[in-house]
Write an enzyme that holds these catalytic residues in place. Sequence first.
Site, mmCIF file in Angstrom:
data_model
loop_
_atom_site.group_PDB
_atom_site.id
_atom_site.type_symbol
_atom_site.label_atom_id
_atom_site.label_comp_id
_atom_site.label_asym_id
_atom_site.label_seq_id
_atom_site.Cartn_x
_atom_site.Cartn_y
_atom_site.Cartn_z
ATOM 1 N N GLN A 206 11.058 -6.865 25.482
ATOM 2 C CA GLN A 206 11.057 -6.398 26.873
ATOM 3 C C GLN A 206 10.799 -4.901 26.979
ATOM 4 O O GLN A 206 10.444 -4.406 28.053
ATOM 5 C CB GLN A 206 12.404 -6.728 27.549
ATOM 6 C CG GLN A 206 12.725 -8.204 27.631
ATOM 7 C CD GLN A 206 11.805 -8.972 28.568
ATOM 8 O OE1 GLN A 206 11.026 -8.393 29.345
ATOM 9 N NE2 GLN A 206 11.872 -10.288 28.509
ATOM 10 N N GLY B 186 3.169 -10.786 22.772
ATOM 11 C CA GLY B 186 1.976 -10.473 23.553
ATOM 12 C C GLY B 186 2.101 -10.783 25.031
ATOM 13 O O GLY B 186 1.712 -9.980 25.880
ATOM 14 N N HIS B 187 2.680 -11.937 25.334
ATOM 15 C CA HIS B 187 2.607 -12.380 26.733
ATOM 16 C C HIS B 187 3.554 -11.635 27.676
ATOM 17 O O HIS B 187 3.513 -11.848 28.882
ATOM 18 C CB HIS B 187 2.801 -13.898 26.841
ATOM 19 C CG HIS B 187 4.204 -14.365 26.669
ATOM 20 N ND1 HIS B 187 4.979 -14.767 27.725
ATOM 21 C CD2 HIS B 187 4.984 -14.493 25.568
ATOM 22 C CE1 HIS B 187 6.175 -15.139 27.281
ATOM 23 N NE2 HIS B 187 6.195 -14.974 25.980
ATOM 24 N N CYS C 191 22.386 -25.002 37.456
ATOM 25 C CA CYS C 191 23.102 -26.115 38.065
ATOM 26 C C CYS C 191 22.616 -27.405 37.466
ATOM 27 O O CYS C 191 21.781 -28.092 38.016
ATOM 28 C CB CYS C 191 22.925 -26.156 39.567
ATOM 29 S SG CYS C 191 23.670 -27.646 40.253
ATOM 30 N N GLY D 78 7.370 -13.826 19.699
ATOM 31 C CA GLY D 78 8.553 -13.003 19.446
ATOM 32 C C GLY D 78 9.594 -13.745 18.630
ATOM 33 O O GLY D 78 10.230 -13.168 17.739
ATOM 34 N N THR D 79 9.770 -15.024 18.911
ATOM 35 C CA THR D 79 10.774 -15.806 18.189
ATOM 36 C C THR D 79 10.447 -15.860 16.697
ATOM 37 O O THR D 79 11.335 -15.716 15.853
ATOM 38 C CB THR D 79 10.842 -17.232 18.770
ATOM 39 O OG1 THR D 79 11.181 -17.141 20.154
ATOM 40 C CG2 THR D 79 11.886 -18.070 18.066
ATOM 41 N N ASN E 268 16.731 -8.919 28.509
ATOM 42 C CA ASN E 268 15.746 -9.586 29.352
ATOM 43 C C ASN E 268 16.279 -9.950 30.725
ATOM 44 O O ASN E 268 15.531 -10.007 31.690
ATOM 45 C CB ASN E 268 15.221 -10.844 28.647
ATOM 46 C CG ASN E 268 16.327 -11.719 28.114
ATOM 47 O OD1 ASN E 268 17.252 -11.246 27.460
ATOM 48 N ND2 ASN E 268 16.268 -12.992 28.406
ATOM 49 N N THR F 232 -4.254 -19.170 9.451
ATOM 50 C CA THR F 232 -5.447 -18.495 9.975
ATOM 51 C C THR F 232 -5.097 -17.724 11.247
ATOM 52 O O THR F 232 -4.373 -18.226 12.106
ATOM 53 C CB THR F 232 -6.546 -19.527 10.264
ATOM 54 O OG1 THR F 232 -6.833 -20.205 9.045
ATOM 55 C CG2 THR F 232 -7.812 -18.860 10.780
#
Lengths: 278, 394
Positions: free
Chosen positions: B186, B207-208, B332, B76-77, B158, B244
């Site tokens: 999302q 995809g993930h 934190c 996505g990035t 997200n 590829t």
Amino acid sequence: MWEYTDLVKEHFLNPRNVGEVENASGTGDVGSLACGDALKLTIKVDENGVITDAKFKTFGCASAIASSSALTEMVKGMTLDEAAKITNEDIADFLGGLPKEKMHCSVMGREALEAAIADYRGMALPMAEGEIVCECFGVTDLEIIRAINESNLRSVEEITNFTKAGGGCGKCEDRLREILQQTVSGSKLEWIKPMEKPKRMTTLQKIKKIEEVLEREIRPGLRKDGGDIELLDVDGDFVSVSLRGACKSCSKSQTTIKEYVEKKLRELVLDTLIVEEN
Amino acid sequence: MDLHHDAVIYMDNNATTRIAPEVLEAMMPYLADYYGNPSSMHTFGGQVGQALAKARRQVASLLGADPEEITFTSCGTESDSTAILSALQTYPEKRHVVTTRVEHPAIKNLCENLDRLTGHKHRVTRLKVAADGTLDLNEYAEALTEDTAIVSVMWANNETGVIFPIERMARMARERGILFHTDAVQAVGKVPINLKELDIDFLSLSGHKLHAPKGVGVLYVRRGTMFVPFLTGGHQEKGRRGGTENVASIVALGRACDLAAEKMEDENTRVKALRDKLEEGLLAAVPKSMLNGHKTDRLPNTSNISFEFVEGEAILLHMNRYNICASSGSACTSGSLEPSHVLRAMGVPFTAAHGSIRFSLSTYNTEAEVDFVLEKMPGIIESLRQMSPFWKGN
């Protein structure tokens, strides 16, 4: 996920001595809700100056809770003088070590202990007598100097890891660097002076520098025309400002922001800054 | 290192998802036997090219797009960066970008580094959000100028799951001749998307998040939109993305898109009902707990709940004990003791922001799992509150 030792996990999941000692001889209250962690330590001291009981209440992450639990286990049975010698490193060692970003949790434990002992003895906190350097977390120069010496800190980032100083708005970063230089040179270690103008700045450094430039270079001009400017936020390269007074209603305000304020800030602070009006 | 997966109650699907068994089955032959290069002249490689073409059709079908509008990327990035940088290069005279304060770091940090990446100065308007995480379309309309090269607004957030009115926002940009990109990572598979009827020029997906493996993404580029590749190299993807092809993962993503279309109904009925049961149960059982984000304009699987006076990491590690997986907006760690930029932009008070937990469900969650979480959470929060110096009882 943090790499905690089994001891940290064990003390976090099964914390010892949770609660408040009844009719406590001394209480130490440190941290705050906004800071993200806080610890209230209560101790019972007998007539021989021995800590017979210690309990804690902690708001914070796993290592904050584990450090508090470890602390109460360590001090029980100690005389006040022995307890006063406990350092944050001792607390971390008791737990088999803490991730460096979490060392401030052990420091919080030691501070609470000092506060509780001082409370029992009816004395002012020695560390609280110093000059406040980090306003966000209320950290004094004495605390910072002690952390530098005890834990061999050699960068501002390490000071933040251990004391949290500089971890909020960051206005105190220059002062931290100064204290670090003085303390380290006093301990006869070589100190390399940092570069005059860093190529990359943290947001914290930016905020300080931007405020400085606004005050020195920009406000005098605006005030002459009955206006003013306020810095609202700095997020990455985005500088959010608000024009006040006569500037607010001025039709040229966009030009003022872009041509005057942004130009000055790019010239004197960082040439990637983008100024937005809110 | 011991790996374990038995009896994990996985409610962190906005972070990543499990690979669907059907998807794994579809991709395995391309890892084991059909290792040819789709660009090769021989049949052995060429047949792999046909598998890519099929996957492209499957992705296009889920999005209501043409296969030729689909370009496979690595994540996505990469899709996000490709879209924004392409737009800025094709309209070099335009120097303004409109986005929001609650974008994923893929867009947020890209927009903070545009000048360095393009060598030009840019102005970025980041739209504010209200307390419920929604945008103000009047502010949006005012932000669009002749100088605006591209708008980039996520379809759904997200952290909170809040859905933005992408259809309207894309139309408003189109009416002014401005390119529109949406990070739909999302939203895909949860929100019906028909790009033929929308004014979206670029769309990113990953995809993930869709029960396909990590390491594959898609950039949709509307036909006729000027385009400059991000990765130049070979002629793969019709010259739009050198390198590829990640064949097995692309085949997997194709299959995952088919499955997503089949499961969309389930996501919006059964999964949503599970989410609602979890959310309502937690809010009822745990005093001083609150929902972050708009109640209805929201993904059907996401619930972001704040438990006041306790800290997120401590909550997560207690949940971890019961193999319950979720996320927190709390951070934190010295240096950044501040909670998430999304909750901060919504003005969530510190008392609540430090104790925020995001549950994100999937089609694989069961009612028994929700019941188990509902059984365990109140005790976890209660035990941490008993330990908290700020907790004064109900």
